[in-house]
Design an enzyme around this catalytic site. Structure first.
Site, PDB file in Angstrom:
ATOM      1  N   GLU A 111      -1.950  -7.467   6.384  1.00  4.01           N
ATOM      2  CA  GLU A 111      -1.164  -6.966   7.749  1.00  4.01           C
ATOM      3  C   GLU A 111      -0.854  -8.251   9.030  1.00  4.01           C
ATOM      4  O   GLU A 111      -1.694  -8.610   9.317  1.00  4.01           O
ATOM      5  CB  GLU A 111      -0.066  -6.372   7.941  1.00  4.01           C
ATOM      6  CG  GLU A 111       0.548  -5.257   8.975  1.00  4.01           C
ATOM      7  CD  GLU A 111       2.009  -6.281   8.446  1.00  4.01           C
ATOM      8  OE1 GLU A 111       2.082  -6.753   8.379  1.00  4.01           O
ATOM      9  OE2 GLU A 111       2.705  -5.312   7.961  1.00  4.01           O
ATOM     10  N   HIS A 129       0.393  -0.772  -0.535  1.00  4.47           N
ATOM     11  CA  HIS A 129       0.053   0.010   0.267  1.00  4.47           C
ATOM     12  C   HIS A 129       0.966   1.422  -0.188  1.00  4.47           C
ATOM     13  O   HIS A 129       2.176   1.169   0.321  1.00  4.47           O
ATOM     14  CB  HIS A 129      -1.132   0.295   1.254  1.00  4.47           C
ATOM     15  CG  HIS A 129      -0.388   0.356   2.765  1.00  4.47           C
ATOM     16  ND1 HIS A 129       0.102   1.751   2.790  1.00  4.47           N
ATOM     17  CD2 HIS A 129       0.088  -0.990   3.538  1.00  4.47           C
ATOM     18  CE1 HIS A 129       0.977   1.125   4.025  1.00  4.47           C
ATOM     19  NE2 HIS A 129       1.099  -0.189   4.692  1.00  4.47           N
TER      20      HIS A 129
END
Length: 212
Positions: free
Chosen positions: A84, A11
């Site tokens: 994550e 990201h």
């Protein structure tokens, strides 16, 4: 052997990346630079044939992936399996705060003990199993084509290790830059590395942070 080409992208930048603050499963949005990085990545992939985009459902990854989907018109799918690593009680802390409040646990984290988890968090072994399973499931649906995975620093780290045979506990010597373009090849035998850390589409350096 038939294969699936994979473009893996971390990201864009967040304010917590800048602060070296662990995000984990906390839902932190992109900062202005991160939004710009997402647009640059989208422009870089505009002419790529993409069968589907699979993205973590956390905002920082989802908004990065959405920019790519809007540019390429590829279908976009959210997956919690691309999140994550969960850092449990560590989430929200800066590296300095972590060292101050959890010194013994921070040492185990730095040593990359594979079967240890932060309090309430996830082990490296569990993270690898989650990511490996997700990639296998997504790639198997698009044999002969190309997909994009948009996720996080820890996910990119696992993908690199799976593709190169690096052990989970080995020190990291590769970059995990925000919005960098990484390329892999998937077959039934696993992943191989094609190219890593391409930031030519970005006009300025990206932050390299191990987990976000």
């Amino acid at each position: 052997m038939l294969a699936t080409r994979i473009i893996a992208i971390r990201h864009g930048e967040t304010a917590w990346n800048v602060d070296t603050r662990l995000q984990g499963h906390l839902d932190i949005a992109l900062n202005p630079k991160g939004l710009w990085q997402a647009e640059q990545a989208a422009r870089a992939l505009a002419d790529e044939p993409i069968a589907a985009i699979y993205a973590s459902d956390l905002l920082r990854a989802w908004h990065t992936a959405r920019a790519i989907a809007q540019t390429t018109a590829a279908p976009l799918v959210a997956s919690q399996n691309l999140r994550e690593r969960c850092f449990g009680s560590f989430e929200g802390m800066t590296y300095a705060e972590l060292e101050s409040h959890w010194p013994l646990e921070a040492q185990r984290w730095r040593l990359r003990e594979t079967d240890w988890a932060p309090p309430g968090g996830e082990t490296l072994l569990a993270l690898r199993a989650r990511i490996s399973g997700a990639v296998d499931a997504f790639a198997a649906q698009h044999v002969g084509g190309q997909i994009v995975l948009v996720a996080h620093g820890g996910v990119m780290d696992v993908l690199y290790r799976l593709a190169t045979g690096q052990e989970l506990h080995a020190p990291r010597t590769w970059q995990l830059g925000n919005a960098a373009i990484n390329r892999l090849l998937w077959t039934a035998n696993g992943l191989t590395l094609v190219g890593w850390g391409d930031t030519r589409h970005l006009e300025e350096a990206t932050l390299d942070e191990g987990s976000a």
